[in-house]
Design an enzyme around this catalytic site. Structure first.
Site, PDB file in Angstrom:
ATOM      1  N   CYS A   6      21.582 108.841  52.508  1.00 28.53           N
ATOM      2  CA  CYS A   6      20.774 108.427  52.265  1.00 28.53           C
ATOM      3  C   CYS A   6      21.031 107.009  51.458  1.00 28.53           C
ATOM      4  O   CYS A   6      22.161 107.522  50.134  1.00 28.53           O
ATOM      5  CB  CYS A   6      19.201 108.379  51.403  1.00 28.53           C
ATOM      6  SG  CYS A   6      17.864 107.163  51.148  1.00 28.53           S
ATOM      7  N   CYS A   9      19.671 106.717  47.910  1.00 26.37           N
ATOM      8  CA  CYS A   9      20.388 107.844  47.121  1.00 26.37           C
ATOM      9  C   CYS A   9      21.633 108.003  46.153  1.00 26.37           C
ATOM     10  O   CYS A   9      21.025 107.935  45.211  1.00 26.37           O
ATOM     11  CB  CYS A   9      19.467 108.910  47.076  1.00 26.37           C
ATOM     12  SG  CYS A   9      18.180 110.358  48.357  1.00 26.37           S
ATOM     13  N   ASP A  32      18.437  93.317  45.247  1.00 25.46           N
ATOM     14  CA  ASP A  32      18.729  93.198  46.826  1.00 25.46           C
ATOM     15  C   ASP A  32      20.021  92.730  47.101  1.00 25.46           C
ATOM     16  O   ASP A  32      20.322  91.838  46.459  1.00 25.46           O
ATOM     17  CB  ASP A  32      17.580  92.603  47.301  1.00 25.46           C
ATOM     18  CG  ASP A  32      16.704  93.013  48.587  1.00 25.46           C
ATOM     19  OD1 ASP A  32      16.351  93.846  49.432  1.00 25.46           O
ATOM     20  OD2 ASP A  32      18.513  92.733  49.688  1.00 25.46           O
ATOM     21  N   HIS A  48      14.155 112.019  46.506  1.00 28.54           N
ATOM     22  CA  HIS A  48      14.045 111.398  47.489  1.00 28.54           C
ATOM     23  C   HIS A  48      13.181 111.344  48.545  1.00 28.54           C
ATOM     24  O   HIS A  48      12.135 112.731  48.295  1.00 28.54           O
ATOM     25  CB  HIS A  48      15.163 111.587  49.070  1.00 28.54           C
ATOM     26  CG  HIS A  48      15.178 111.024  50.288  1.00 28.54           C
ATOM     27  ND1 HIS A  48      15.668 109.203  50.536  1.00 28.54           N
ATOM     28  CD2 HIS A  48      14.054 110.947  51.347  1.00 28.54           C
ATOM     29  CE1 HIS A  48      15.319 109.233  51.745  1.00 28.54           C
ATOM     30  NE2 HIS A  48      14.251 109.870  52.030  1.00 28.54           N
ATOM     31  N   ASN A  85       7.352  97.678  52.294  1.00 28.92           N
ATOM     32  CA  ASN A  85       7.101  98.335  53.461  1.00 28.92           C
ATOM     33  C   ASN A  85       7.099  99.915  53.640  1.00 28.92           C
ATOM     34  O   ASN A  85       7.873 100.582  53.341  1.00 28.92           O
ATOM     35  CB  ASN A  85       8.240  97.184  54.492  1.00 28.92           C
ATOM     36  CG  ASN A  85       8.206  96.131  53.630  1.00 28.92           C
ATOM     37  OD1 ASN A  85       7.128  95.772  54.330  1.00 28.92           O
ATOM     38  ND2 ASN A  85       9.101  95.670  53.851  1.00 28.92           N
ATOM     39  N   GLY A  91       8.183  96.831  59.020  1.00 35.06           N
ATOM     40  CA  GLY A  91       9.161  96.250  58.580  1.00 35.06           C
ATOM     41  C   GLY A  91      10.553  96.830  57.748  1.00 35.06           C
ATOM     42  O   GLY A  91      11.292  96.203  56.912  1.00 35.06           O
ATOM     43  N   HIS A  96      13.892 105.244  52.440  1.00 33.49           N
ATOM     44  CA  HIS A  96      14.070 105.781  50.629  1.00 33.49           C
ATOM     45  C   HIS A  96      13.004 104.834  50.065  1.00 33.49           C
ATOM     46  O   HIS A  96      13.296 103.278  49.874  1.00 33.49           O
ATOM     47  CB  HIS A  96      15.375 105.382  50.359  1.00 33.49           C
ATOM     48  CG  HIS A  96      15.137 106.163  48.843  1.00 33.49           C
ATOM     49  ND1 HIS A  96      15.584 107.693  48.517  1.00 33.49           N
ATOM     50  CD2 HIS A  96      14.414 105.799  47.306  1.00 33.49           C
ATOM     51  CE1 HIS A  96      15.998 107.186  47.230  1.00 33.49           C
ATOM     52  NE2 HIS A  96      14.720 106.275  46.369  1.00 33.49           N
ATOM     53  N   HIS A  98      11.205 102.312  48.279  1.00 27.78           N
ATOM     54  CA  HIS A  98      10.853 100.723  47.165  1.00 27.78           C
ATOM     55  C   HIS A  98       9.388  99.635  47.247  1.00 27.78           C
ATOM     56  O   HIS A  98       9.413 100.034  48.299  1.00 27.78           O
ATOM     57  CB  HIS A  98      12.905 100.330  47.971  1.00 27.78           C
ATOM     58  CG  HIS A  98      12.259  99.981  48.957  1.00 27.78           C
ATOM     59  ND1 HIS A  98      12.564 101.167  50.424  1.00 27.78           N
ATOM     60  CD2 HIS A  98      11.954  99.289  49.809  1.00 27.78           C
ATOM     61  CE1 HIS A  98      12.099 100.383  51.704  1.00 27.78           C
ATOM     62  NE2 HIS A  98      12.242  98.787  51.348  1.00 27.78           N
ATOM     63  N   HIS A 100       9.405  96.147  46.833  1.00 30.00           N
ATOM     64  CA  HIS A 100      10.466  94.745  46.306  1.00 30.00           C
ATOM     65  C   HIS A 100       9.362  94.204  45.437  1.00 30.00           C
ATOM     66  O   HIS A 100       8.424  94.282  45.428  1.00 30.00           O
ATOM     67  CB  HIS A 100       9.736  93.458  47.794  1.00 30.00           C
ATOM     68  CG  HIS A 100      10.437  94.439  48.910  1.00 30.00           C
ATOM     69  ND1 HIS A 100      12.163  94.237  49.019  1.00 30.00           N
ATOM     70  CD2 HIS A 100      10.403  95.150  49.434  1.00 30.00           C
ATOM     71  CE1 HIS A 100      12.214  94.987  50.349  1.00 30.00           C
ATOM     72  NE2 HIS A 100      11.521  95.473  50.995  1.00 30.00           N
TER      73      HIS A 100
HETATM   74  P1  AMP Z   1      12.843  97.420  54.004  1.00 32.57           P
HETATM   75  O1  AMP Z   1      13.053  95.705  54.608  1.00 32.57           O
HETATM   76  O2  AMP Z   1      11.448  96.650  53.482  1.00 32.57           O
HETATM   77  O3  AMP Z   1      13.386  98.937  54.067  1.00 32.57           O
HETATM   78  O4  AMP Z   1      13.911  96.840  52.458  1.00 32.57           O
HETATM   79  C1  AMP Z   1      15.210  97.425  52.847  1.00 32.57           C
HETATM   80  C2  AMP Z   1      15.745  96.048  51.761  1.00 32.57           C
HETATM   81  O5  AMP Z   1      16.821  97.249  51.144  1.00 32.57           O
HETATM   82  C3  AMP Z   1      16.084  94.719  52.167  1.00 32.57           C
HETATM   83  O6  AMP Z   1      15.594  93.986  51.549  1.00 32.57           O
HETATM   84  C4  AMP Z   1      17.464  95.262  51.888  1.00 32.57           C
HETATM   85  O7  AMP Z   1      18.423  93.962  51.524  1.00 32.57           O
HETATM   86  C5  AMP Z   1      17.529  96.104  50.885  1.00 32.57           C
HETATM   87  N1  AMP Z   1      19.520  96.551  50.812  1.00 32.57           N
HETATM   88  C6  AMP Z   1      19.763  97.115  51.784  1.00 32.57           C
HETATM   89  N2  AMP Z   1      20.751  98.069  50.914  1.00 32.57           N
HETATM   90  C7  AMP Z   1      21.394  97.817  50.192  1.00 32.57           C
HETATM   91  C8  AMP Z   1      22.468  98.013  48.894  1.00 32.57           C
HETATM   92  N3  AMP Z   1      23.053  98.850  49.325  1.00 32.57           N
HETATM   93  N4  AMP Z   1      21.512  97.168  48.201  1.00 32.57           N
HETATM   94  C9  AMP Z   1      20.116  96.433  47.676  1.00 32.57           C
HETATM   95  N5  AMP Z   1      19.590  96.005  48.488  1.00 32.57           N
HETATM   96  C10 AMP Z   1      20.202  96.993  49.887  1.00 32.57           C
END
Ligand code: AMP
Length: 112
Positions: A6, A9, A32, A48, A85, A91, A96, A98, A100
């Protein structure tokens, strides 16, 4: 608990040296990689969970929202949107959980 494959993680573990806007015993917040607004920050638990539905600890749920408050207070963001999401259809692309935080511009009132 961490999950070996992950990415979040690994970020939470400090493996990539990601700058944390806030860090507590339970959560971290970082920018992000692909920002959709001038301010786009993710708040995640260190442990996680694939998604919000997997968290049964209501204290942790509260700590995640407290993290939203701490981040926005720290960067002085008074108006913002929070998004969680859950599942591919909604989406979610990183499995993991999160939150936004999006702000710093006029956001359209869309749920698309
Ligand atoms: P979601 O589509 O709600 O799962 O959001 C995942 C978010 O994680 C997206 O906005 C990606 O741009 C962001 N993301 C993916 N990998 C990374 C990373 N290594 N560092 C920071 N953000 C990330």
């Amino acid at each position: 608990m961490k999950k070996d494959d992950c990415i979040f993680c690994k970020i939470a573990n400090g493996d990539f040296g990601t700058e944390f806007i806030i860090e507590t015993n339970d959560i971290v917040a970082f920018r992000d990689l692909n920002p959709q607004a001038p301010e786009h920050i993710l708040v995640i638990p260190k442990d996680h969970y694939d998604n919000i539905s997997q968290i049964t600890d209501t204290n942790l749920l509260g700590k995640l929202l407290e993290g939203v408050q701490k981040v926005t207070q720290k960067i002085g963001l008074k108006e913002f949107r929070t998004v969680i999401n859950t599942g591919k259809q909604a989406g979610q692309s990183v499995f993991h959980v999160h939150i936004h935080i999006l702000g710093g511009k006029e956001l359209k009132p869309t749920f698309d």
